[in-house]
Motif scaffolding. Structure first.
Motif, PDB file in Angstrom:
ATOM      1  N   GLY A  90      -2.929   9.180 -12.474  1.00 55.63           N
ATOM      2  CA  GLY A  90      -1.972   8.272 -11.834  1.00 55.63           C
ATOM      3  C   GLY A  90      -1.052   8.895 -10.766  1.00 55.63           C
ATOM      4  O   GLY A  90      -0.340   8.127  -9.962  1.00 55.63           O
TER       5      GLY A  90
ATOM      6  N   LEU B 223      -1.867   0.638  -1.771  1.00 58.10           N
ATOM      7  CA  LEU B 223      -1.258   1.696  -1.405  1.00 58.10           C
ATOM      8  C   LEU B 223      -1.262   2.123   0.094  1.00 58.10           C
ATOM      9  O   LEU B 223      -2.391   1.835   0.735  1.00 58.10           O
ATOM     10  CB  LEU B 223      -1.772   2.809  -2.129  1.00 58.10           C
TER      11      LEU B 223
ATOM     12  N   ASP C 267      -2.792  -4.070  -6.126  1.00 61.65           N
ATOM     13  CA  ASP C 267      -1.934  -3.688  -5.084  1.00 61.65           C
ATOM     14  C   ASP C 267      -2.358  -2.810  -4.129  1.00 61.65           C
ATOM     15  O   ASP C 267      -3.395  -1.988  -4.311  1.00 61.65           O
ATOM     16  CB  ASP C 267      -0.471  -3.459  -5.903  1.00 61.65           C
TER      17      ASP C 267
ATOM     18  N   PHE D  17      -5.449   8.572  -5.137  1.00 62.73           N
ATOM     19  CA  PHE D  17      -5.281   8.464  -6.667  1.00 62.73           C
ATOM     20  C   PHE D  17      -5.969   9.610  -7.510  1.00 62.73           C
ATOM     21  O   PHE D  17      -7.138   9.613  -7.206  1.00 62.73           O
ATOM     22  CB  PHE D  17      -5.357   6.993  -7.283  1.00 62.73           C
TER      23      PHE D  17
ATOM     24  N   VAL E  80      -5.105  -0.127  -5.301  1.00 69.04           N
ATOM     25  CA  VAL E  80      -4.648   0.474  -6.559  1.00 69.04           C
ATOM     26  C   VAL E  80      -5.562   0.029  -7.742  1.00 69.04           C
ATOM     27  O   VAL E  80      -5.674  -1.192  -7.936  1.00 69.04           O
ATOM     28  CB  VAL E  80      -3.172   0.174  -6.956  1.00 69.04           C
ATOM     29  N   ASN E  81      -6.130   1.113  -8.644  1.00 64.96           N
ATOM     30  CA  ASN E  81      -6.803   0.826  -9.669  1.00 64.96           C
ATOM     31  C   ASN E  81      -6.124   0.531 -10.918  1.00 64.96           C
ATOM     32  O   ASN E  81      -5.065   0.672 -10.995  1.00 64.96           O
ATOM     33  CB  ASN E  81      -8.112   1.863  -9.935  1.00 64.96           C
TER      34      ASN E  81
ATOM     35  N   ILE F  73       3.792   1.054  -1.963  1.00 60.85           N
ATOM     36  CA  ILE F  73       2.764   0.444  -2.698  1.00 60.85           C
ATOM     37  C   ILE F  73       3.395  -1.073  -2.437  1.00 60.85           C
ATOM     38  O   ILE F  73       4.539  -1.577  -2.678  1.00 60.85           O
ATOM     39  CB  ILE F  73       2.642   0.443  -4.121  1.00 60.85           C
TER      40      ILE F  73
ATOM     41  N   ALA G 131      -4.525   3.522 -12.509  1.00 62.17           N
ATOM     42  CA  ALA G 131      -3.150   3.885 -11.744  1.00 62.17           C
ATOM     43  C   ALA G 131      -2.225   2.811 -11.993  1.00 62.17           C
ATOM     44  O   ALA G 131      -0.870   3.470 -12.087  1.00 62.17           O
ATOM     45  CB  ALA G 131      -3.574   3.921 -10.394  1.00 62.17           C
ATOM     46  N   ALA G 132      -2.473   1.811 -11.944  1.00 58.18           N
ATOM     47  CA  ALA G 132      -1.323   0.698 -12.180  1.00 58.18           C
ATOM     48  C   ALA G 132      -0.623   0.947 -13.581  1.00 58.18           C
ATOM     49  O   ALA G 132       0.464   0.430 -13.606  1.00 58.18           O
ATOM     50  CB  ALA G 132      -1.895  -0.861 -12.038  1.00 58.18           C
TER      51      ALA G 132
ATOM     52  N   VAL H  81       3.762  -2.192 -10.990  1.00 62.09           N
ATOM     53  CA  VAL H  81       2.732  -2.215 -10.136  1.00 62.09           C
ATOM     54  C   VAL H  81       1.370  -2.849 -10.836  1.00 62.09           C
ATOM     55  O   VAL H  81       1.272  -2.632 -11.925  1.00 62.09           O
ATOM     56  CB  VAL H  81       2.352  -0.761  -9.561  1.00 62.09           C
TER      57      VAL H  81
END
Length: 464
Positions: free
Chosen positions: A344, A305, A303, A340, A288-289, A316, A292-293, A299
């Protein structure tokens, strides 16, 4: 006196009755222990069930005279990949194509190309030929037919220095999940690990490598401390997790997905399954970039996905504990490759959630805030690139600007779409002339033209 006649001998004369009773007792004990072995799963129950699992897996053995990448020999197939620009808005990036042992031997004449980079006209700009004798020379013992021609990279990932990470699976062998290896930009083997990895590897920006792995749980009757039965007749359940390596192949840690499904209080995901012997089927991992977080409450960047095929779940998990933070179930069926997008949301290859009249698969956008799903491809009225269906596998890669995506189908084609409209922009059909392989193996065939499997086509840069 008996008149010189020999005494009459009965059938049991000379037989040691004590020995008979001893052997009979051993047989009875063996029978009783055999019954107890199966009922109470005593030793060697696990050995027997492993052998049974291997036998069942190999009953559906494919004809393997041809290497694993071949789908079918077809005299109507082209002698090389068919590449077409379908729309002026098609991208211009270079593309990384997954190959395998004995593939594209016109360019890699000794071992075949494990992967290659093409431009949008199909011109090959770089390739990786790997010594498969060295690569597979120390394989762990596998049941079945673990020949080199039955090995294939189910996924590859390109590192920044031009090195290539490859995950290998095996056809006609058990277990099918084999391991992971890395070669430099020239195809020289850097390291390998036979950790029963499978599906696609991911290389993070810092060179950290993530790959699914499988292990067999012997005698598993229930999941965790719940009363949920595994419903696996053999008792040999495939459980899975995430193996994390540094760029040199050194294991950093593992996250057991099955364990955390229970501890994260999602037991229902293990209750309604098609196959109790394969309850997880982890087929994708993505980091997770930060952008997106920021759009998903609870999140954090870093983390992970994950896509769990059997329960139709995208989740997640916490990068440190492995606990599930979010999960989305039932919006897709047998899905692969959630990626992603800049806003998001996720772009997902939904294998069996599409319209049967258009093939049955679809590409969807999943809103992680609301759980809403929107079909991106194929749209109503779309006729190009149809029928669109992939019973298994299926891969997506999103362009750097987030506006386009490459869709790859195992049946041998890849195409680019405009995400906003679903419009097809570019296409690639994996046709080859495999005459060099047929000659090497001494195989006489009516045609040397073949359609080959495609596992993934990715946007990439040329190795520097």
């Amino acid at each position: 006196m008996n008149g010189g006649k020999q005494p009459t001998r009965t059938w049991y004369a000379g037989i040691d009755l004590a020995r008979i009773m001893f052997v009979a007792s051993l047989c009875m004990m063996a029978f009783v222990y055999g019954v107890a072995t199966m009922q109470y799963r005593l030793f060697p129950y696990g050995v027997i069930m492993d052998a049974r699992s291997a036998y069942k897996a190999l009953r559906s053995e494919e004809d393997d005279a041809l290497f694993a990448g071949v789908i079918v020999l077809d005299p109507k197939a082209a002698a090389k990949p068919v590449v077409a620009t379908l729309d002026p808005e098609a991208g211009t990036e270079y593309l990384l194509v997954t190959g395998g042992p004995f593939q594209f031997m016109q360019r890699c004449p000794k071992y075949g190309c494990m992967a290659w980079i093409i431009d949008r006209k199909g011109n090959v700009l770089h390739s990786w030929e790997v010594d498969t004798d060295q690569l597979f020379g120390d394989l762990p013992k596998l049941s079945g037919r673990p020949f080199i021609r039955n090995m294939y990279p189910s996924g590859v990932a390109l590192d920044r220095d031009g090195s290539l990470v490859m995950v290998f699976q095996a056809r006609n062998a058990f277990p099918a999940q084999v391991g992971i290896a890395k070669v430099d930009r020239n195809g020289k083997l850097l390291w390998k690990r036979w950790d029963q990895n499978h599906h696609w590897p991911i290389v993070d920006r810092d060179g950290t490598i993530y790959a699914p792995y499988m292990y067999l749980a012997h005698n598993l009757e229930y999941f965790g401390h719940t009363p949920i039965e595994s419903r696996c007749p053999s008792g040999q359940v495939k459980l899975e997790g995430i193996a994390i390596y540094d760029h040199d192949g050194k294991p950093k840690r593992r996250i057991d997905i099955s364990k955390h499904l229970i501890s994260s209080n999602y037991p229902g995901l293990l209750y309604s399954l098609r196959d109790g012997c394969d309850p997880i089927h982890l087929n994708w991992i993505e980091v997770v970039n930060a952008s997106a977080a920021a759009k998903i409450p609870g999140v954090d960047a870093g983390d992970l996905l994950v896509s769990l095929r059997e329960s139709g779940t995208i989740g997640i998990i916490d990068k440190d504990s492995g606990e599930f933070k979010r999960q989305y179930t039932g919006r897709t069926a047998g899905q692969h490759s959630p990626r992603f997008l800049p806003d998001g949301t996720l772009l997902v290859f939904d294998n069996k959630g599409g319209d049967r009249a258009q093939g049955g698969s679809r590409i969807v956008k999943l809103d992680l805030a609301t759980g809403a799903v929107e079909t991106v491809f194929p749209r109503p009225g779309e006729t190009r690139q149809l029928p669109f269906f992939s019973d298994v596998a299926g891969h997506i890669d999103v362009s750097a600007d987030g506006r386009r995506a490459l869709i790859t189908v195992k049946s041998g084609r890849s195409f680019e779409i405009d995400i906003a409209t679903g419009r097809p922009l570019w296409s690639y059909v994996s046709n080859f002339d495999i005459a060099p392989y047929l000659k090497l193996q001494g195989i006489n065939a009516k045609t040397s033209r073949a359609t080959q499997k495609l596992w993934d086509v990715d946007y990439c840069r040329l190795p520097e």
